[in-house]
Structure formats: structure tokens, C-alpha cells
Design a protein around this motif. Sequence first.
Motif, PDB file in Angstrom:
ATOM      1  N   ARG A 113      -2.779 -10.837  16.539  1.00  0.00           N
ATOM      2  CA  ARG A 113      -4.189 -11.188  16.631  1.00  0.00           C
ATOM      3  C   ARG A 113      -4.451 -12.578  16.074  1.00  0.00           C
ATOM      4  NH1 ARG A 113      -9.004  -7.036  14.927  1.00  0.00           N
ATOM      5  NH2 ARG A 113     -10.708  -8.519  14.984  1.00  0.00           N
ATOM      6  N   ARG A 114      -3.721 -12.922  15.017  1.00  0.00           N
ATOM      7  CA  ARG A 114      -3.908 -14.245  14.432  1.00  0.00           C
ATOM      8  C   ARG A 114      -2.597 -14.992  14.418  1.00  0.00           C
ATOM      9  NH1 ARG A 114      -8.094 -11.876  10.093  1.00  0.00           N
ATOM     10  NH2 ARG A 114      -9.875 -12.046  11.460  1.00  0.00           N
ATOM     11  N   TYR A 123       0.899   0.003  -2.671  1.00  0.00           N
ATOM     12  CA  TYR A 123      -0.246  -0.239  -1.796  1.00  0.00           C
ATOM     13  C   TYR A 123      -1.041   1.043  -1.600  1.00  0.00           C
ATOM     14  CZ  TYR A 123      -3.163  -1.630   2.042  1.00  0.00           C
ATOM     15  OH  TYR A 123      -4.264  -1.888   2.814  1.00  0.00           O
ATOM     16  N   ASN A 156      -6.756   1.520  -4.348  1.00  0.00           N
ATOM     17  CA  ASN A 156      -7.884   1.646  -3.456  1.00  0.00           C
ATOM     18  C   ASN A 156      -8.039   0.353  -2.654  1.00  0.00           C
ATOM     19  OD1 ASN A 156     -10.376   1.854  -2.272  1.00  0.00           O
ATOM     20  ND2 ASN A 156     -11.315   2.873  -4.042  1.00  0.00           N
ATOM     21  N   PRO A 157      -7.912   0.411  -1.335  1.00  0.00           N
ATOM     22  CA  PRO A 157      -7.937  -0.825  -0.548  1.00  0.00           C
ATOM     23  C   PRO A 157      -9.264  -1.575  -0.635  1.00  0.00           C
ATOM     24  CG  PRO A 157      -8.030   1.100   0.882  1.00  0.00           C
ATOM     25  CD  PRO A 157      -7.731   1.594  -0.492  1.00  0.00           C
ATOM     26  N   ARG A 158     -10.302  -0.911  -1.089  1.00  0.00           N
ATOM     27  CA  ARG A 158     -11.613  -1.555  -1.192  1.00  0.00           C
ATOM     28  C   ARG A 158     -11.859  -2.179  -2.556  1.00  0.00           C
ATOM     29  NH1 ARG A 158     -14.331  -0.590   3.095  1.00  0.00           N
ATOM     30  NH2 ARG A 158     -13.472   1.050   4.397  1.00  0.00           N
ATOM     31  N   TYR A 195      -7.613  -8.683  -2.563  1.00  0.00           N
ATOM     32  CA  TYR A 195      -7.482  -7.259  -2.261  1.00  0.00           C
ATOM     33  C   TYR A 195      -6.004  -6.903  -2.110  1.00  0.00           C
ATOM     34  CZ  TYR A 195     -12.493  -7.061  -1.417  1.00  0.00           C
ATOM     35  OH  TYR A 195     -13.840  -7.092  -1.568  1.00  0.00           O
ATOM     36  N   HIS A 213      -4.194  -5.664   0.150  1.00  0.00           N
ATOM     37  CA  HIS A 213      -3.475  -5.953   1.384  1.00  0.00           C
ATOM     38  C   HIS A 213      -3.037  -7.403   1.478  1.00  0.00           C
ATOM     39  CE1 HIS A 213      -7.553  -7.235   2.611  1.00  0.00           C
ATOM     40  NE2 HIS A 213      -6.904  -8.076   3.380  1.00  0.00           N
ATOM     41  N   GLU A 214      -3.502  -8.246   0.563  1.00  0.00           N
ATOM     42  CA  GLU A 214      -3.130  -9.659   0.622  1.00  0.00           C
ATOM     43  C   GLU A 214      -1.834  -9.950  -0.128  1.00  0.00           C
ATOM     44  OE1 GLU A 214      -6.718 -12.342   0.355  1.00  0.00           O
ATOM     45  OE2 GLU A 214      -7.605 -10.473  -0.304  1.00  0.00           O
ATOM     46  N   MET A 268     -18.804  -8.051  -1.086  1.00  0.00           N
ATOM     47  CA  MET A 268     -18.346  -7.080  -0.100  1.00  0.00           C
ATOM     48  C   MET A 268     -19.188  -7.165   1.166  1.00  0.00           C
ATOM     49  SD  MET A 268     -16.423  -4.097  -1.065  1.00  0.00           S
ATOM     50  CE  MET A 268     -15.834  -2.801  -0.009  1.00  0.00           C
ATOM     51  N   GLU A 289     -17.841 -11.784  13.836  1.00  0.00           N
ATOM     52  CA  GLU A 289     -16.714 -12.248  14.641  1.00  0.00           C
ATOM     53  C   GLU A 289     -16.536 -11.401  15.888  1.00  0.00           C
ATOM     54  OE1 GLU A 289     -13.163 -12.437  12.363  1.00  0.00           O
ATOM     55  OE2 GLU A 289     -13.925 -14.077  11.143  1.00  0.00           O
ATOM     56  N   PRO A 313     -16.831   5.214  -1.373  1.00  0.00           N
ATOM     57  CA  PRO A 313     -16.684   3.884  -0.748  1.00  0.00           C
ATOM     58  C   PRO A 313     -15.733   3.884   0.439  1.00  0.00           C
ATOM     59  CG  PRO A 313     -16.493   3.709  -3.125  1.00  0.00           C
ATOM     60  CD  PRO A 313     -16.505   5.163  -2.803  1.00  0.00           C
ATOM     61  N   ASN A 314     -14.728   4.736   0.397  1.00  0.00           N
ATOM     62  CA  ASN A 314     -13.774   4.736   1.501  1.00  0.00           C
ATOM     63  C   ASN A 314     -14.241   5.576   2.677  1.00  0.00           C
ATOM     64  OD1 ASN A 314     -11.240   3.146   0.963  1.00  0.00           O
ATOM     65  ND2 ASN A 314     -11.514   4.209  -0.982  1.00  0.00           N
ATOM     66  N   ASP A 317     -15.149  -2.551  12.258  1.00  0.00           N
ATOM     67  CA  ASP A 317     -14.398  -3.737  11.829  1.00  0.00           C
ATOM     68  C   ASP A 317     -14.899  -4.227  10.475  1.00  0.00           C
ATOM     69  OD1 ASP A 317     -13.013  -3.599  14.099  1.00  0.00           O
ATOM     70  OD2 ASP A 317     -13.772  -5.451  15.006  1.00  0.00           O
ATOM     71  N   PHE A 359     -16.180  -2.696   8.076  1.00  0.00           N
ATOM     72  CA  PHE A 359     -15.821  -1.875   6.920  1.00  0.00           C
ATOM     73  C   PHE A 359     -14.318  -1.863   6.676  1.00  0.00           C
ATOM     74  CE2 PHE A 359     -20.079  -0.186   7.373  1.00  0.00           C
ATOM     75  CZ  PHE A 359     -20.439  -0.090   6.051  1.00  0.00           C
ATOM     76  N   GLU A 360     -13.571  -2.522   7.555  1.00  0.00           N
ATOM     77  CA  GLU A 360     -12.121  -2.564   7.388  1.00  0.00           C
ATOM     78  C   GLU A 360     -11.764  -3.762   6.521  1.00  0.00           C
ATOM     79  OE1 GLU A 360      -8.905  -1.643   6.955  1.00  0.00           O
ATOM     80  OE2 GLU A 360      -9.406  -0.380   8.670  1.00  0.00           O
ATOM     81  N   VAL A 361     -11.378  -3.499   5.278  1.00  0.00           N
ATOM     82  CA  VAL A 361     -11.133  -4.588   4.328  1.00  0.00           C
ATOM     83  C   VAL A 361     -10.011  -5.501   4.808  1.00  0.00           C
ATOM     84  CG1 VAL A 361     -10.655  -5.096   1.926  1.00  0.00           C
ATOM     85  CG2 VAL A 361     -11.790  -2.996   2.544  1.00  0.00           C
ATOM     86  N   ARG A 362      -9.046  -4.900   5.532  1.00  0.00           N
ATOM     87  CA  ARG A 362      -7.864  -5.674   5.891  1.00  0.00           C
ATOM     88  C   ARG A 362      -8.158  -6.795   6.885  1.00  0.00           C
ATOM     89  NH1 ARG A 362      -4.263  -0.723   7.071  1.00  0.00           N
ATOM     90  NH2 ARG A 362      -6.318   0.168   6.882  1.00  0.00           N
ATOM     91  N   LEU A 363      -9.302  -6.694   7.580  1.00  0.00           N
ATOM     92  CA  LEU A 363      -9.611  -7.741   8.543  1.00  0.00           C
ATOM     93  C   LEU A 363     -10.253  -8.948   7.876  1.00  0.00           C
ATOM     94  CD1 LEU A 363     -10.916  -5.688  11.568  1.00  0.00           C
ATOM     95  CD2 LEU A 363      -8.780  -6.913  11.348  1.00  0.00           C
ATOM     96  N   ARG A 364     -10.490  -8.811   6.576  1.00  0.00           N
ATOM     97  CA  ARG A 364     -11.196  -9.901   5.904  1.00  0.00           C
ATOM     98  C   ARG A 364     -10.281 -11.047   5.579  1.00  0.00           C
ATOM     99  NH1 ARG A 364     -15.240  -6.378   2.180  1.00  0.00           N
ATOM    100  NH2 ARG A 364     -16.135  -5.319   3.956  1.00  0.00           N
ATOM    101  N   ARG A 365     -10.820 -12.218   5.733  1.00  0.00           N
ATOM    102  CA  ARG A 365     -10.071 -13.439   5.443  1.00  0.00           C
ATOM    103  C   ARG A 365     -10.720 -14.149   4.287  1.00  0.00           C
ATOM    104  NH1 ARG A 365      -9.411 -16.779  10.841  1.00  0.00           N
ATOM    105  NH2 ARG A 365     -11.516 -16.015  11.068  1.00  0.00           N
ATOM    106  N   ARG A 366      -9.969 -15.046   3.710  1.00  0.00           N
ATOM    107  CA  ARG A 366     -10.607 -15.924   2.745  1.00  0.00           C
ATOM    108  C   ARG A 366     -10.107 -17.326   2.970  1.00  0.00           C
ATOM    109  NH1 ARG A 366     -10.877 -14.041  -1.921  1.00  0.00           N
ATOM    110  NH2 ARG A 366     -10.474 -11.890  -1.451  1.00  0.00           N
TER     111      ARG A 366
END
Lengths: 759, 309
Positions: A35-36, A513, A517-519, A562, A564-565, B30, B40, B220-221, B300, B302-309
Motif C-alpha cells: 500500500r505504501r 506486540y 494494547n495496540p491503542r 505505538y 506497531h511502529e 487519537m 485519506e 477502547p478496542n 480505517d 479506528f485502526e491504529v496501524r494505519l496511522r502515520r507520523r
Amino acid sequence: MTASNELTRLGPAPDQSGTQPLLELRDLDTDIALRRGTVHALDGVDLQVMPGETLGVVGESGSGKTMTALSIMGLLPPGGRVTGGEIRFEGRDLRSLPADEVRRIRGVRMGMVFQDPLTSLNPTMRIGFQVAEPLRVHQGVGKAEARERAIEILRRVGMPRPERIVDNYPHELSGGMRQRVAIAMALVCSPRLLIADEPTTALDVTTQRQILELIDDLKDEFGMAVILVTHDLGVIAGRADRVAVMYAGRVVETAATGELFRSPRHRYTEALMEALPESAIRDDGAHARLYSIPGLPPDLSQPLTGCRFAPRCRYVTAECRTTEVTLSTGPHQHACLHPVPATAPAPLARTAPAAPSADAGGTPPAADDRTAPASAAEPVAASAAKAVAAEPTAAEPAVAPAAGSAVAEPAAAPILSVRGLVKNYPAGGGLWRRSAGQVSAVAGVSFEVRPGETFGLVGESGCGKSTIGRLVVGLETPTAGQIVLDGTDIATLRGRERRRMHRQVQLMFQDSYAAMNPRMRVDAILAEPLEIQQVGNAAARRARIATLLDQVGLSRRALERYPHEFSGGQLQRIGLARSLALQPRLIVGDEPVSALDVSIQAQVLNLMRDLQQELGLAYVFISHDLSVVDYMADRIGVMYLGKLVEVGPAREVVRAARHPYTQALIDAVPTVTPNAEAARSGIAIRGELPSALNPPTGCRFRTRCPFAQEICETEPPLTGGVHQVACHFPLRPESTASTAGSADGVPAVNAVPSAEAAR
Amino acid sequence: MTTLSTAANAQPDTGAPTPGEAAEAPLRGMWRQGLIVFCENRLALVGLGLFVLLAGFCFLGPLFYHTDQVHTDLTQVHLAPGEQGHPLGTDGVGYDQLGRMMLGGQTSIVVGLAAGLLATALGTIWGAVAGFVGGWVDAAMMRVVDAMMSIPSLFLFMLLAAIVTPSVPMLILIIGAFAWLGPARLVRGEALTLRSREYVQAMRAMGGTGARAVRRHIVPNAIGTVIVNATFQVADAILYVAYLSFLGLGVPPPAANWGGMLSDGLADAYSGHWWLLYPPGIAIILIVLACNFIGDGLRDAFEVRLRRR
């Protein structure tokens, strides 16, 4: 390729000098569009596989070893594409042939075995149908004949009662049996090339040994070539004729197995071997510090110049970063500007003296290649070996002071004392269903852990070692028995007291991992134990978190990220930091490095040892990997089916095992010593792990034990002084003055016939 | 047709300001990060724009476009679009079709939103309790769900319609009472898996309590799944209103809703009165699509993994 044939150690050496390679990859490029960005998974891979040869492809995760296999088979994931180069199979380039032809070649002339036998079999299809499917697709074989051929091939892969198994479903078989089915499927069309992608990674060591032997035997029987893809140097060392080492999408070194392991040329290969725990254990049992490769593999979606290992290499020069290095020519190829000198002594040069002693007149399995050359040195160190964990006194005190302190005050009260621990789980059952009985996960286990000591718990999957870990940290309640933590039985604690108990003992997970908590950001993750235990105020917690990050070697920037990074090794550091937050005295590590690559594993193991030394921690180190436990632990307990079968000082348990199961486990671990004879000798246990639902009476190992007698139907108690064993016929008596006495094999030789005489 | 073209025009309007705002704001928090990911997703923005547009049309439209939706006018039945000042014509009893679309949309959106949220709330609570408590409570609660699911909804709708007089609150209750079964199963499954996640175990090994597990980890999850599901529930509820009205169980005249209008229009399908058939049909399709697109975007976000910084 003549060189490789000279060095081929296996009996029926393929005599193909002068013939063309069966498979040749030329400058193969594979891209995976994500995707990226696009990941350049393979970049100019050159490989050759001769007919009848076993080529080992070894590398860490992300090195491209699996992508190589998938590119050959045309099974790349979505977005994956071979973008350049040739895949020449039997002289023809698969990339230029028509699709139909390629499909037939891949289906009939090649076979593939995947890592996870559960997901590679269709759960809704009977075994026989799946095995024969390639025949029906490619050869149009009829139903009845397909069944016959399926039974035949299942028999050849060593499946018991194949005529019954054909009608079973995959879930009715164990992991090892499923992998046999997967191999049968790959072999049913009698391929010329078998590609095995991590075929044993999901299996226990004793099963792994059976499967590797099977692949070896079948290779000779079918006269096929094998590509063995694995991350495990030990697996390669015992089985492959030639090895290709991959790093970051390239082959960095290829050579005949013996040659490669004796004198690796590429600096990456050298570093990888030094990062193995077994290479850090000296012959006298002392531990050297592991060499850990700093940093992480490069990001393959970015353009890279120069040697890809340069940023992590000890011998890097400016030239390395700018010059593209290609593989040298000759039998031992490497892509390194500053290779290890060819004459340099190998880091693991134990092969030569070991081989004869292993062969010498039925020397018992214990005389494995490590103990034999060590025997001269051992008695010296052994004089002090009466006290628990004495052997590190011979080592540099700086490396293992924790154990040293245990020696200094041997009477120190144990931090953890487990007494007669039993845990049963109800099997099945529900609201209206009758429970099917009880699974006996842990059946009467007792051991002690002293402050600052590492207690290793080893065993195969399902032996109850993780359950013990969960019981000790209070995640489960025992069915019977006591867990005494720092003098208090944790079962008696309630409310506030019980909450405070958790400060003393913390758990470290295999998959950090999943355990985060992933959040939550890392700062919240690290603050959580402090919040729960109401330690300090916000400012104090922030300070504590900063200290923790420093201790595990992560930068402050990690706080805002987070989970996942992070990479696996970094996550494990964060996990360790979280376990340390409450300043516990005991950390239970449940397979804390099993998911990591060798170089990263070394970083984490070193860190754990450093922190132990700094903070005086005690560890309960749970692992299926004997070499890691051997490296980490002062004392080792070996578990089999819920029972502790052997407990003793690490060095004695590993080098002078007293229980047949321990010995079988030791013999099954593939070592990096490229010695096929050693790989096949020793106690090999056959058959399957009995069900814990209905465990065997008496000694639970007796159903698979080569020395089992009638008396084994009664339960043997755990007896002995420092080195205890629960066996009616221990392999050798407990060593007294001379710990290393068993190294010459005499006591063991006596023990075995006496067991037979009793029959 | 009109709504579609305006929606296409509106898309750049809704899309343009958000990325600009995101660029100047610090990438913290968040919700803001989630908003960026949401933006996006082009389809999600289209969906959001469409929903805002349709809601604006229904609720703000009558302020600018006045029609009599109470009194029938039998002198002006079945007028074609454009005739005598009726842009979308009139229906069989002389109501202005454009005005009726606005009125009908109000009912559809209100009932859809309310019933969808009611169903989500009910289902979430039921499923969460079953999942957390587990054991026989779980078994009993889920058997109730199974039992209700096994009753054909059509049969029950007809039965209920015979007992109660259809009105807007009644419609909400009836639809809510059926639609909660799906979310209940979903949330129960989510609660079961979250309860056994390793990070919940890690927290328990630190001495944390069940309340903390629910507050810090499970809610939260699970909230993402619940909210995403809620948007789908809204879409479903709008369709349910249409079904019910189609069966003649909708709100009685002079009130209207899109489903009922579609049903009436179908009776005239062979008379060439297309303006009675297509506008409500297209409106239903658009609003359901909009809800589904928003749901996808929220997933999307709510999916943390898609977040970028």
C-alpha cells in the motif's frame, strides 16, 4: 561444483560433476507492491542447485529466503512480481515459457512443503484426497488409483497405518504427522526438486529431527534435489550439502556446508555464528558474552547502495558503503570487500575431534561433540561444582555475578518455592455438554529459585512449562500445591496484599506486540504497572519511565509511538522495561526470545543478563530452545507432560543428562557443527506425545522410552542431591567429585546395559 | 439524479478544507489522527458528503421550498415534472413530489438513525454482558439471540403491525427490537477475544482488576467495531423502514417515507409515472451507500496501524 561434491558427506554422493544444474537463478529480482511503496524483496539473486543436492538457504526474517522459494514456485503474495532475471529449471527459463507449461513443470517437477502444516492442508478434505490431488490434476489419474497411490506415498513418508490415515481429516493428526502429509503431497508426482520452506519451524525438536531425517532419506530414495529454507543454522549444518546465506534480498555467501561453517568468509555470516548462544558457551561451561549484531536490517523499500550489511558491520570502511559488491567466483563465493581471512580458525572449530569420539564404539549419546574436547578442562572447574550454580565462578565474575552471589550465600532463602504444584483443566464441556475429563497440565512439580538466579524450564510444547509460568505470576490458580513467593503462599493473599504481590514477580511474553494494547502509546504502556500499583505521582512515574527506557537502551522518542511502529527486538525491550517498572525480584520469561532472529535474540539475551547483574533479578526462563536455556540458566528443569523429570545445574543437565528424555531432547537439537553422523546418532524418541487428557501411569515418558521396563509403571520419585532425576534407570549416576566424569561415557555405558539386563 | 450531481459537486467542498486543517494542526491526539486517516479514504469523504447533503435536503429543504403535504388536491394528480410549478411532478393524490421526498426523507433518516442506534446500544450491552460474564450466562443469553433469529422477521413484522398502530416511535422500537441481534453476536465475539488477549493478561499480571481491563483495554478496542457496525445498522434500519412501508406497515398518510413512496410508485410503474418511482428508489440507494462508505472510513480511522507520523 566439484568442490561441493568432494565435501558432500552423505553416503550416496550425487555424482553429477559436469552435469548442468537442475535449477539456476540468474540475477533474479522480485518486487512486492504494498500500500505504501514497493519492497525490493530480491535484488540480483544468483543460486544453483545441482541434481540430487541439498541446498540450504539461510537468513533472518526479511532476508528474502522465503521470497526466493516463492518466486521459483510462482506463489508470490498479492502485489509480488518477478521483475528481472531468469529462473532456469532443467535448462529452460520458466519466465519465458508459456503459462500452461510452467504450471505443469511447477506442479509435477517441483514440490513444496510449507512451514505450517495446519494451514497448508485443507481442513475439509480427507488426507488421501489431498495427497492425490496433484495426480488427479496433472496426470488425470482415476479415483481408485489415486487412493492407492496416496496410500503408497504415505507409507513411504513413514506414516503409520496409511490405509486408515487416508480417510482421516487433518485435524485428527499431530503437527509432525501433518507435516508428513504435506511432504507426501509434495512428493506424490515424484518431483526432481523439493522446496522446503521452514519445514520444521512449527514443530518440536524431537519431531523436527524425525522430519529432517525423513527429507534426507526421501532425497536419496527419489534422487531429487532439495532446497531447505530456514532461519536455523543448526538445521542447515546437519542436512545441507551447500549453503547460501542471504541478507537483505541478496545472497552474500555460498559454499559447501563444511567449508562455510568451518571458515565463514562474509562478515555477516561470521557475526551470525557468533550470535548463536551455543557459540558463547565455552567448553568449560562458562559463559562468554554473546556477540550481538547492532541495529536492524535495512528497509528494502528504500534505494540502497554498497554492501547492505555495512551499517551493522564491525569491519566497515568507507568503501563498503559506496561500492557494489558482487559474489566472488570459485567454490566458496562471498560478497564482502573485507572478508574473514580464509585461514582464520573458525569460531566453532570443534568438529574435528568430536566426530571420532561420537563414533567410537557405541559411546552413549551424551558424548556429544561439546563434551569430548572439554573433558580435560572440566575436572578443574568441577571441584567447586557441588554448590548449586557453581560453574560461573570459573567464568569472568563480571558476566555472571548473579550466580556468583548465589554461591556466596548458598543458604539464601529462595525467592520462589513451588511445592507439589498441580493444575488440571476441564476438557471440553459447556452448559449442556458433559465434560470430557481433565487435562493434566501440571502434575506435582516442585522447584526453588534463589535470588539472582536464573532457573531454566525446558520442554516441548504441551509439557506444561507455560502453565507453570502463568501459575507463578498469579494468572491462574493451582488445583493443588503451593507457590511460595518470598516466604508467603500466594494462595493465601487477598485484596490489597495480593495486588502488592504482583510487584514481586512479573511476566515477560513471547510476543510483546500481542501483550501490548495496540491503542496505547509506549508511555501509557510503561506507566500502566505504576498506575495499577499506585506508585508515585505523575512526575515520579515519568521519571521512572525515562529510567526504564535508558535501562533497556531505547531513546525517549519511543514514548510517543505505538507498538506497531517497533521491530520485534525493540518490542521485546519495551516488554522487558514494563516488567521491570515495579522493580520486581523475579521475572518469569515465557519464551522471551523465541520469536526473534538470531542477531536480535543475542541483543535481548545480553540485555537480560546485564539487567540481572545490575538489579539482582531472578529469572524463571521458559523456553523450548535448549541452547538458549543453556546459555541463560544457572539451573535447568526439564519437563515432560506436566512433570519435572530432571533438575540440576545447567551444565550438568545439558552435558551429563541423567534422564533419557533429556538426552533425547539434547540429541535432537541441531547444532551448528556440520556433522551428519552426529546429527543422526544419539537417543531418538519415536512416536507421539501422549494426550495429557489421559496421561500414562507411572513414568509418563515410559511409552516412548527406549529403556522402559515393567517397573516404569510405578512413578519414579525425583531423587538426587543437586542434580535430581525422576527415572528408575538414570543414564548415569549423579556426578560427585568429578562432574565431568560422564564425558568419557563410562558410567553411561554401564547404566544402559543394566537397564537392559533388568529385562 | 439531482442528488447525484450535486453530491459530485459537493465532494471537493467537503474534501478540501480538511487536509489543509490537518496540515497546520500538530499531529497529536487519537481523534485527530483518526480524522486524518478517515480523510485519506476518498470514498468515506464522498459518503459523508452525500449523507450531509441528503440530510440537508430533507431537513433544510422545506424551509426554502414550501409545499402543502397535508391536504390532497385531486385536481393535480400525476402531473409530470415541470408542469404547473411542480419540479418533480405530483403523485396520485396531488402532493408535490419534491416536497414529499423531503418529508419522506425526514422519516426515513430519523427512524433509520434512531433504530440503528437503538439496535447497536441494545446489542452491545447484551453481547458485552454475555461475553464478559461467560459461562452459563453467556450460553443462556446467546440462545435467546439464536431463538429470536430463527423467527422469520417478515412474519413478526406483520404480526406486530396488526397489534400496534404504526407511528414513528413505534417503527423505531419495532426495527430496533429486531436489528439488535446482529450487533449482539458481534460484540459478544469481540468481548470474548479481547478478554483473553495477552495485553489483558499482562495487565492482570501487574495486579490490575477486571474494571480496569474493561475501562482501559476492552472498551477502547471494541469501540471501533461497535461504531463501524452502528453505521451499517443505520443503513439497515433505513432499508427496514422501506421494507415495512413496502408491506404497508409504514407510517400512515399524510406522513410519508421513502420506502412507502417507492411502494406507491411501484403501483404506477406501468402508467409511465417514472417520477414517482425513481427519486425515492435512488434516494434510498444513496443514503444506504453513504452510510456504508462512512462505516468503511471509520473502520480505517479506528485502526491504529494505519496511522502515520
